[in-house]
Design an enzyme around this catalytic site. Sequence first.
Site, mmCIF file in Angstrom:
data_model
loop_
_atom_site.group_PDB
_atom_site.id
_atom_site.type_symbol
_atom_site.label_atom_id
_atom_site.label_comp_id
_atom_site.label_asym_id
_atom_site.label_seq_id
_atom_site.Cartn_x
_atom_site.Cartn_y
_atom_site.Cartn_z
ATOM 1 C CG HIS A 121 -14.237 38.553 98.596
ATOM 2 N ND1 HIS A 121 -13.452 37.582 98.014
ATOM 3 C CD2 HIS A 121 -15.376 38.598 97.869
ATOM 4 C CE1 HIS A 121 -14.094 37.058 96.978
ATOM 5 N NE2 HIS A 121 -15.273 37.660 96.860
ATOM 6 C CE LYS A 125 -16.709 35.440 100.080
ATOM 7 N NZ LYS A 125 -18.155 35.179 99.908
#
Length: 251
Positions: A121, A125
């Site tokens: 990711h 995040k």
Amino acid sequence: MGTEAVRAVEAADDLELVAALGRGDDLSAMVEAGAEVAVELTGPESVLTNLEFCVRNGIHGVVGTTGWTPERFDLVRGWLADAPGTGVLIAPNFGIGAILSMRFAREAARFYESVEIVELHHPDKADAPSGTAVRTAQLVAEVRREAGLGAQPDATSTALPGARGADVDGVPVHAVRLRGLVAHQEVLFGDAGEVLTIRHDSMNRGSFMPGVLLGVRRVPGAPGLTIGLEHFLFDQPGDPVGGRSHGTDVE
Ligand SMILES: NC(=O)C1=CN([C@@H]2O[C@H](COP(=O)(O)OP(=O)(O)OC[C@H]3O[C@@H](n4cnc5c(N)ncnc54)[C@H](OP(=O)(O)O)[C@@H]3O)[C@@H](O)[C@H]2O)C=CC1
Ligand SMILES: O=C(O)C1=N[C@H](C(=O)O)C[C@H](O)C1
């Protein structure tokens, strides 16, 4: 995600955007605007307060925020017990391909001795591993248990902390955070002489919006707690993944 969801609802002919709230805004604006469904896309530290407000005010919830634990799910169940008729969908991933890849992983799980998950990711995040990876690991682990598969082979006897990933229900999950990425996942299955990789890539946040809209349209007809958008996607009669009875937990 919130900005994309606002755009998606505004563009949908059958939906009306009555409020769009950000940090610090008064939640009662939703009640005053007559909101029927709220889409919650904030962060693990704020989702519970926002969702409790919705349930207590009879507003259905579509939650994309991740960072859930069994204890947090139990809190939501408690609020819903006092609010019959109200529905909450908690979707670890709204991406159609991501949901399919979880389904494919479930299908493959009983055939392989080894399985590990790598999720990748963007570095902004908050939670690790991703909600999708946790959910995938749990689904795979459930199938492994049903198939009588034991612990995975792993001769590691010395390791730096974290080197073998997080243990989610017996499945190692590795989280990569890298500028340039959006949301990606590989489920690696291995057995003698072969490896199967199931990979999914979300290239932008717009890819999650068809799933968000599906959740908004369907949650008023699904009282109780639904975990996973697959229950709204695969709901043909006789479908073992999607078959659901309204008013009860569906996971
Ligand atoms: N289920 C799915 O398919 C997906 C889920 N997600 C999840 O959705 C969540 C949001 O992701 P993303 O949009 O990328 O994250 P961002 O950090 O980009 O956005 C979160 C937004 O929520 C705002 N916010 C924080 N606290 C509150 C609050 N109490 N009330 C209202 N707004 C608040 C933040 O405001 P501020 O800018 O002031 O901090 C920010 O604008 C994450 O948990 C992520 O994991 C993400 C993508 C897909
Ligand atoms: O934070 C994100 O970006 C994402 N979060 C969800 C998750 O934790 O699984 C879904 C998707 O991976 C994007």
